[in-house]
Design a protein around this motif. Structure first.
Motif, PDB file in Angstrom:
ATOM      1  N   TRP A  40      -6.363 -15.802   3.618  1.00 29.68           N
ATOM      2  CA  TRP A  40      -5.862 -14.283   3.472  1.00 29.68           C
ATOM      3  C   TRP A  40      -4.792 -13.751   4.821  1.00 29.68           C
ATOM      4  O   TRP A  40      -3.775 -13.243   4.660  1.00 29.68           O
ATOM      5  CB  TRP A  40      -7.075 -13.339   3.614  1.00 29.68           C
ATOM      6  CG  TRP A  40      -6.666 -11.657   3.976  1.00 29.68           C
ATOM      7  CD1 TRP A  40      -6.942 -11.037   5.050  1.00 29.68           C
ATOM      8  CD2 TRP A  40      -5.899 -10.969   2.932  1.00 29.68           C
ATOM      9  NE1 TRP A  40      -6.395  -9.789   4.834  1.00 29.68           N
ATOM     10  CE2 TRP A  40      -5.857  -9.740   3.671  1.00 29.68           C
ATOM     11  CE3 TRP A  40      -5.504 -11.058   1.565  1.00 29.68           C
ATOM     12  CZ2 TRP A  40      -5.198  -8.585   2.930  1.00 29.68           C
ATOM     13  CZ3 TRP A  40      -5.023 -10.281   0.968  1.00 29.68           C
ATOM     14  CH2 TRP A  40      -5.013  -8.890   1.544  1.00 29.68           C
ATOM     15  N   ALA A  44      -1.595 -12.929   2.993  1.00 30.99           N
ATOM     16  CA  ALA A  44      -1.955 -11.636   2.541  1.00 30.99           C
ATOM     17  C   ALA A  44      -0.823 -11.107   1.627  1.00 30.99           C
ATOM     18  O   ALA A  44      -1.256 -10.674   0.498  1.00 30.99           O
ATOM     19  CB  ALA A  44      -2.350 -10.839   3.702  1.00 30.99           C
ATOM     20  N   HIS A  45       0.455 -11.102   1.965  1.00 26.75           N
ATOM     21  CA  HIS A  45       1.618 -10.339   1.110  1.00 26.75           C
ATOM     22  C   HIS A  45       1.552 -10.975  -0.417  1.00 26.75           C
ATOM     23  O   HIS A  45       1.534 -10.458  -1.321  1.00 26.75           O
ATOM     24  CB  HIS A  45       2.811 -10.716   1.715  1.00 26.75           C
ATOM     25  CG  HIS A  45       3.604  -9.909   1.084  1.00 26.75           C
ATOM     26  ND1 HIS A  45       4.035  -8.472   0.944  1.00 26.75           N
ATOM     27  CD2 HIS A  45       4.799 -10.460   0.229  1.00 26.75           C
ATOM     28  CE1 HIS A  45       5.051  -8.150   0.268  1.00 26.75           C
ATOM     29  NE2 HIS A  45       5.795  -9.210  -0.143  1.00 26.75           N
ATOM     30  N   LYS A  48      -1.822 -10.180  -2.466  1.00 27.66           N
ATOM     31  CA  LYS A  48      -1.736  -8.798  -2.911  1.00 27.66           C
ATOM     32  C   LYS A  48      -0.889  -8.540  -3.991  1.00 27.66           C
ATOM     33  O   LYS A  48      -1.220  -7.685  -4.972  1.00 27.66           O
ATOM     34  CB  LYS A  48      -1.276  -7.867  -1.771  1.00 27.66           C
ATOM     35  CG  LYS A  48      -2.324  -7.501  -0.660  1.00 27.66           C
ATOM     36  CD  LYS A  48      -1.847  -6.473   0.621  1.00 27.66           C
ATOM     37  CE  LYS A  48      -1.181  -6.986   1.489  1.00 27.66           C
ATOM     38  NZ  LYS A  48      -0.802  -6.010   2.547  1.00 27.66           N
ATOM     39  N   GLU A  66     -12.049  -7.883  11.760  1.00 25.49           N
ATOM     40  CA  GLU A  66     -10.624  -8.620  11.217  1.00 25.49           C
ATOM     41  C   GLU A  66      -9.977  -8.317   9.945  1.00 25.49           C
ATOM     42  O   GLU A  66      -8.847  -8.261   9.966  1.00 25.49           O
ATOM     43  CB  GLU A  66     -10.947 -10.226  11.416  1.00 25.49           C
ATOM     44  CG  GLU A  66     -11.298 -10.735  12.781  1.00 25.49           C
ATOM     45  CD  GLU A  66     -10.133 -10.328  13.843  1.00 25.49           C
ATOM     46  OE1 GLU A  66      -9.110 -10.747  13.415  1.00 25.49           O
ATOM     47  OE2 GLU A  66     -10.839 -10.124  14.826  1.00 25.49           O
ATOM     48  N   ILE A  67     -10.958  -7.749   9.176  1.00 30.80           N
ATOM     49  CA  ILE A  67     -10.344  -7.423   7.956  1.00 30.80           C
ATOM     50  C   ILE A  67     -10.497  -5.755   7.501  1.00 30.80           C
ATOM     51  O   ILE A  67     -10.011  -5.128   6.210  1.00 30.80           O
ATOM     52  CB  ILE A  67     -10.949  -8.172   6.570  1.00 30.80           C
ATOM     53  CG1 ILE A  67     -12.595  -7.942   6.664  1.00 30.80           C
ATOM     54  CG2 ILE A  67     -10.717  -9.454   6.640  1.00 30.80           C
ATOM     55  CD1 ILE A  67     -13.281  -8.171   5.364  1.00 30.80           C
ATOM     56  N   ASP A  69      -8.921  -3.163   8.274  1.00 30.75           N
ATOM     57  CA  ASP A  69      -7.755  -2.334   7.709  1.00 30.75           C
ATOM     58  C   ASP A  69      -7.325  -2.742   6.700  1.00 30.75           C
ATOM     59  O   ASP A  69      -6.456  -2.172   5.893  1.00 30.75           O
ATOM     60  CB  ASP A  69      -6.471  -2.840   8.909  1.00 30.75           C
ATOM     61  CG  ASP A  69      -6.861  -2.051  10.254  1.00 30.75           C
ATOM     62  OD1 ASP A  69      -7.693  -1.052  10.295  1.00 30.75           O
ATOM     63  OD2 ASP A  69      -6.188  -2.429  11.337  1.00 30.75           O
ATOM     64  N   ASP A  70      -7.820  -3.936   5.844  1.00 31.52           N
ATOM     65  CA  ASP A  70      -7.533  -4.331   4.419  1.00 31.52           C
ATOM     66  C   ASP A  70      -8.478  -4.120   3.440  1.00 31.52           C
ATOM     67  O   ASP A  70      -8.334  -4.563   2.350  1.00 31.52           O
ATOM     68  CB  ASP A  70      -7.108  -5.783   4.673  1.00 31.52           C
ATOM     69  CG  ASP A  70      -6.151  -6.171   5.715  1.00 31.52           C
ATOM     70  OD1 ASP A  70      -5.016  -5.522   5.621  1.00 31.52           O
ATOM     71  OD2 ASP A  70      -5.996  -7.068   6.604  1.00 31.52           O
ATOM     72  N   GLU A  72      -9.259  -1.971   1.252  1.00 38.92           N
ATOM     73  CA  GLU A  72      -8.933  -1.499   0.124  1.00 38.92           C
ATOM     74  C   GLU A  72      -8.244  -2.494  -0.874  1.00 38.92           C
ATOM     75  O   GLU A  72      -8.407  -2.132  -1.891  1.00 38.92           O
ATOM     76  CB  GLU A  72      -7.924  -0.106   0.205  1.00 38.92           C
ATOM     77  CG  GLU A  72      -6.438  -0.746   0.673  1.00 38.92           C
ATOM     78  CD  GLU A  72      -6.262  -0.844   2.031  1.00 38.92           C
ATOM     79  OE1 GLU A  72      -5.037  -0.967   2.543  1.00 38.92           O
ATOM     80  OE2 GLU A  72      -7.254  -0.739   2.872  1.00 38.92           O
ATOM     81  N   HIS A  73      -7.894  -3.657  -0.373  1.00 37.60           N
ATOM     82  CA  HIS A  73      -7.425  -4.644  -1.207  1.00 37.60           C
ATOM     83  C   HIS A  73      -8.337  -5.526  -1.911  1.00 37.60           C
ATOM     84  O   HIS A  73      -8.333  -6.271  -2.872  1.00 37.60           O
ATOM     85  CB  HIS A  73      -6.446  -5.754  -0.398  1.00 37.60           C
ATOM     86  CG  HIS A  73      -5.441  -4.841  -0.002  1.00 37.60           C
ATOM     87  ND1 HIS A  73      -4.349  -4.393  -0.449  1.00 37.60           N
ATOM     88  CD2 HIS A  73      -5.137  -4.445   1.485  1.00 37.60           C
ATOM     89  CE1 HIS A  73      -3.351  -3.636   0.240  1.00 37.60           C
ATOM     90  NE2 HIS A  73      -3.816  -3.725   1.561  1.00 37.60           N
ATOM     91  N   TYR A 102     -17.081   0.908   3.004  1.00 43.06           N
ATOM     92  CA  TYR A 102     -16.802   0.248   2.067  1.00 43.06           C
ATOM     93  C   TYR A 102     -17.670   0.281   0.908  1.00 43.06           C
ATOM     94  O   TYR A 102     -18.787   0.295   0.934  1.00 43.06           O
ATOM     95  CB  TYR A 102     -16.784  -1.395   2.464  1.00 43.06           C
ATOM     96  CG  TYR A 102     -16.415  -2.420   1.386  1.00 43.06           C
ATOM     97  CD1 TYR A 102     -15.129  -2.613   1.158  1.00 43.06           C
ATOM     98  CD2 TYR A 102     -17.526  -3.122   0.735  1.00 43.06           C
ATOM     99  CE1 TYR A 102     -14.672  -3.374  -0.074  1.00 43.06           C
ATOM    100  CE2 TYR A 102     -16.889  -3.997  -0.321  1.00 43.06           C
ATOM    101  CZ  TYR A 102     -15.646  -4.012  -0.457  1.00 43.06           C
ATOM    102  OH  TYR A 102     -15.214  -5.058  -1.582  1.00 43.06           O
TER     103      TYR A 102
END
Length: 166
Positions: A40, A44-45, A48, A66-67, A69-70, A72-73, A102
């Motif tokens: 990831w 990540a790009h 996604k 570490e995750i 902010d991400d 929602e993915h 979450y």
């Protein structure tokens, strides 16, 4: 096919848990994948942009911060217990539910045994991939080992004395 415990029942596993040494080469665009944290971080790009469902798994030395902010993915966040005695991810599940809000699936993977399930659920886990040498139907009974809880937790906001005041 592996069977897991999810939402209080044993079901067939539909997600593919990828090993730590996997690369992007040859990954299916439409399968539901649970990728290791480092993949990831590195890609990540590209992950996604896939059509299939995306989940991530963290080892016990990898922090949920570490995750954060991400989140929602990810439809699934799998937390690896490398040994029965390593309980660091109990806190990780609680942080995911309480601090970060979450709402997706939090799955326990690795050295997961019946004796842990009740406490894991209290911390916020809702899916469990028990060890391959254990019966998931037997482990499922571990969710009902106790009928009363005293403390507040992810699954019950009020402690017992506040619930009894009504």
């Amino acid at each position: 096919m592996q069977r897991i415990i999810k939402d209080g029942q044993v079901i067939d596993e539909t997600w593919h848990l990828l090993p730590k040494d996997v690369t992007l080469d040859g990954l299916s665009n439409c399968d539901d994948l649970i990728v290791p944290f480092q993949l990831w971080i590195d890609h990540a790009h590209a992950l996604k942009a896939r059509d299939g469902g995306l989940g991530i798994w963290l080892d016990s030395d990898e922090a949920v911060e570490e995750i954060a902010d991400d989140l929602e993915h990810f439809k699934v966040i799998a937390l690896n217990f490398p040994a029965f005695t390593d309980g660091r991810h109990y806190s990780s599940a609680r942080l995911l539910r309480d601090r970060y809000g979450y709402k997706g699936e939090i799955r326990a993977i690795g050295d997961v045994l019946r004796d842990q399930l009740f406490y894991m659920r209290r911390c916020g886990f809702d899916a469990f991939a028990v060890r391959a040498d254990r019966d998931p139907y037997d482990a499922l009974q571990g969710l009902n080992d106790f009928t009363v809880t005293y403390q507040s937790a992810a699954d019950e906001a009020l402690p017992l004395f506040r619930r009894r005041q009504g």
